[in-house]
Scaffold this motif. Sequence first.
Motif, PDB file in Angstrom:
ATOM      1  N   ASN A   1      -6.067  -0.706  -7.851  1.00  0.00           N
ATOM      2  CA  ASN A   1      -7.154  -0.154  -8.674  1.00  0.00           C
ATOM      3  C   ASN A   1      -7.115   1.371  -8.767  1.00  0.00           C
ATOM      4  OD1 ASN A   1      -8.061   0.601  -6.163  1.00  0.00           O
ATOM      5  ND2 ASN A   1      -9.972  -0.574  -6.231  1.00  0.00           N
ATOM      6  N   HIS A   2      -6.066   2.000  -8.243  1.00  0.00           N
ATOM      7  CA  HIS A   2      -5.888   3.439  -8.386  1.00  0.00           C
ATOM      8  C   HIS A   2      -5.233   3.752  -9.727  1.00  0.00           C
ATOM      9  CE1 HIS A   2      -5.861   4.199  -3.724  1.00  0.00           C
ATOM     10  NE2 HIS A   2      -7.059   3.851  -4.201  1.00  0.00           N
ATOM     11  N   THR A   3      -5.436   4.990 -10.190  1.00  0.00           N
ATOM     12  CA  THR A   3      -4.741   5.498 -11.370  1.00  0.00           C
ATOM     13  C   THR A   3      -3.679   6.483 -10.905  1.00  0.00           C
ATOM     14  OG1 THR A   3      -6.770   5.264 -12.685  1.00  0.00           O
ATOM     15  CG2 THR A   3      -5.026   6.659 -13.593  1.00  0.00           C
ATOM     16  N   PHE A   4      -2.498   6.419 -11.544  1.00  0.00           N
ATOM     17  CA  PHE A   4      -1.378   7.247 -11.089  1.00  0.00           C
ATOM     18  C   PHE A   4      -0.906   8.167 -12.222  1.00  0.00           C
ATOM     19  CE2 PHE A   4      -1.412   3.196  -8.880  1.00  0.00           C
ATOM     20  CZ  PHE A   4      -1.453   3.591  -7.562  1.00  0.00           C
TER      21      PHE A   4
ATOM     22  N   ILE B   1      -2.534  10.645  -7.293  1.00  0.00           N
ATOM     23  CA  ILE B   1      -3.235   9.377  -7.079  1.00  0.00           C
ATOM     24  C   ILE B   1      -4.721   9.616  -7.276  1.00  0.00           C
ATOM     25  CG2 ILE B   1      -3.722   7.532  -5.407  1.00  0.00           C
ATOM     26  CD1 ILE B   1      -1.080   8.867  -3.951  1.00  0.00           C
ATOM     27  N   GLN B   2      -5.328   8.867  -8.196  1.00  0.00           N
ATOM     28  CA  GLN B   2      -6.769   8.936  -8.409  1.00  0.00           C
ATOM     29  C   GLN B   2      -7.386   7.634  -7.921  1.00  0.00           C
ATOM     30  OE1 GLN B   2      -8.019   9.409 -12.484  1.00  0.00           O
ATOM     31  NE2 GLN B   2     -10.189   9.273 -11.991  1.00  0.00           N
ATOM     32  N   THR B   3      -8.278   7.733  -6.928  1.00  0.00           N
ATOM     33  CA  THR B   3      -8.888   6.530  -6.374  1.00  0.00           C
ATOM     34  C   THR B   3     -10.008   6.036  -7.278  1.00  0.00           C
ATOM     35  OG1 THR B   3     -10.607   7.646  -5.083  1.00  0.00           O
ATOM     36  CG2 THR B   3      -8.414   7.435  -4.061  1.00  0.00           C
ATOM     37  N   LYS B   4     -10.481   4.839  -7.011  1.00  0.00           N
ATOM     38  CA  LYS B   4     -11.585   4.252  -7.773  1.00  0.00           C
ATOM     39  C   LYS B   4     -12.841   5.111  -7.649  1.00  0.00           C
ATOM     40  CE  LYS B   4     -14.115  -0.094  -8.343  1.00  0.00           C
ATOM     41  NZ  LYS B   4     -14.343  -1.468  -7.798  1.00  0.00           N
TER      42      LYS B   4
ATOM     43  N   ASN C   1       0.806  -1.231   0.000  1.00  0.00           N
ATOM     44  CA  ASN C   1       0.000   0.000   0.000  1.00  0.00           C
ATOM     45  C   ASN C   1       0.835   1.276   0.000  1.00  0.00           C
ATOM     46  OD1 ASN C   1      -2.465  -1.404   0.040  1.00  0.00           O
ATOM     47  ND2 ASN C   1      -2.408  -1.576   2.270  1.00  0.00           N
TER      48      ASN C   1
ATOM     49  N   ILE D   1      -1.994   3.450  -1.193  1.00  0.00           N
ATOM     50  CA  ILE D   1      -2.318   3.274  -2.606  1.00  0.00           C
ATOM     51  C   ILE D   1      -2.735   1.828  -2.867  1.00  0.00           C
ATOM     52  CG2 ILE D   1      -0.879   5.162  -3.432  1.00  0.00           C
ATOM     53  CD1 ILE D   1       1.301   3.150  -4.100  1.00  0.00           C
ATOM     54  N   LYS D   2      -3.507   1.646  -3.931  1.00  0.00           N
ATOM     55  CA  LYS D   2      -4.020   0.317  -4.280  1.00  0.00           C
ATOM     56  C   LYS D   2      -3.826   0.054  -5.770  1.00  0.00           C
ATOM     57  CE  LYS D   2      -7.685   0.438  -0.747  1.00  0.00           C
ATOM     58  NZ  LYS D   2      -9.147   0.336  -0.500  1.00  0.00           N
TER      59      LYS D   2
END
Length: 354
Positions: free
Chosen positions: A346-349, A302-305, A282, A343-344
């Motif tokens: 399924n995040h967009t970076f 960091i863009q979350t789901k 993470n 962070i995960k």
Amino acid sequence: MNIESLESFKRELNQIREYLKHIQYVNNVANFNLLSTDNQEFKELLNTLNEHYRFFSTDKRIFEYKASIISLYGLLEKYVEIWIKEYLCSLSNIVPEYNKIDERIRENHFELSLKLINSITIRESAKYQHLTKEEVLNKLNECIINPTKYKINTEAFVLLSGNLKHNKIVELFNKLNLDLNNELLKNEELNNEIGLNTNTISRIDKDILYNKINDLVERRNQIAHGSEAVDNILSISELEPYIQFLEKYCQAIFQVLVEQITKEEATHTFQVVANVIKVFGNKILAFEIENYTIKAGDMLIIQTKEGRFYKKPILTIQLDNKEYTELKITENTKIAVSVDHKIKDNHTFYIVKQ
């Protein structure tokens, strides 16, 4: 957005806290009982204070209450306006062309700029005396004929924005095409301050949630019109919850705008990390990249789901299990970076465009 303005807000709010603390100290001294062994000079000073306190105590409480309410409301109005203007300035620095600015903002910019010109022309408020109608028109014109070097009339978006109850602040944010009510519900600290979970909040009139803000505005209005009732004065201890709520509320507003700016940066000044390999623990992002120079301290978005956006500095960079402060990569290479944020996979970076 300027983090210094948030720190300035906190500093000014803390000054009010210290002012109230000082009042309480003075009250404690004024109510102190003298001892026969006390110094004579001290006795005379304290007797003078005690006598004045008994004579002036009611008027003193009223004055302190008025000063506190007006100061607290002043911070609300001042910084909501500052942050909206900072947000618009940040947009003009990030979005490369005026026609790529949100359409709702562009429509409002034109209409509100005309209203601003009218306010300047008739000198409706001293608030706009530093502006000229020519300046406002010139910025509008530049948006059309020179859209890559545009500037927004930020003052137009806070035109006569006084009496800022929560619903009025929501209206100001609507002009930015932002749903403030929905955005505030994402702020955990503010929700904790309200004392309700998100599911419960969604079923309640949003205006009720922020009743401390609305009550603060009402009290300020009563003071301004000289109609405050003596029995409705808040004590020092009763003012503290208002201060604490105002702090959480304003910080949440600032964070809403910061997140929106981060979202715009992801679109216009950052690039997607296309070849993500895996997220470890993470905290560590492994990915492939080429033709890129990366160094510790560079920013990662960091863009979350759920569509939340966060911008965090890269703390470490690793290549083949060795740590680097900077890497110049010319061919497709697998590296890993760490950030102080959960962070995960399924995040967009996003990383800064080069």
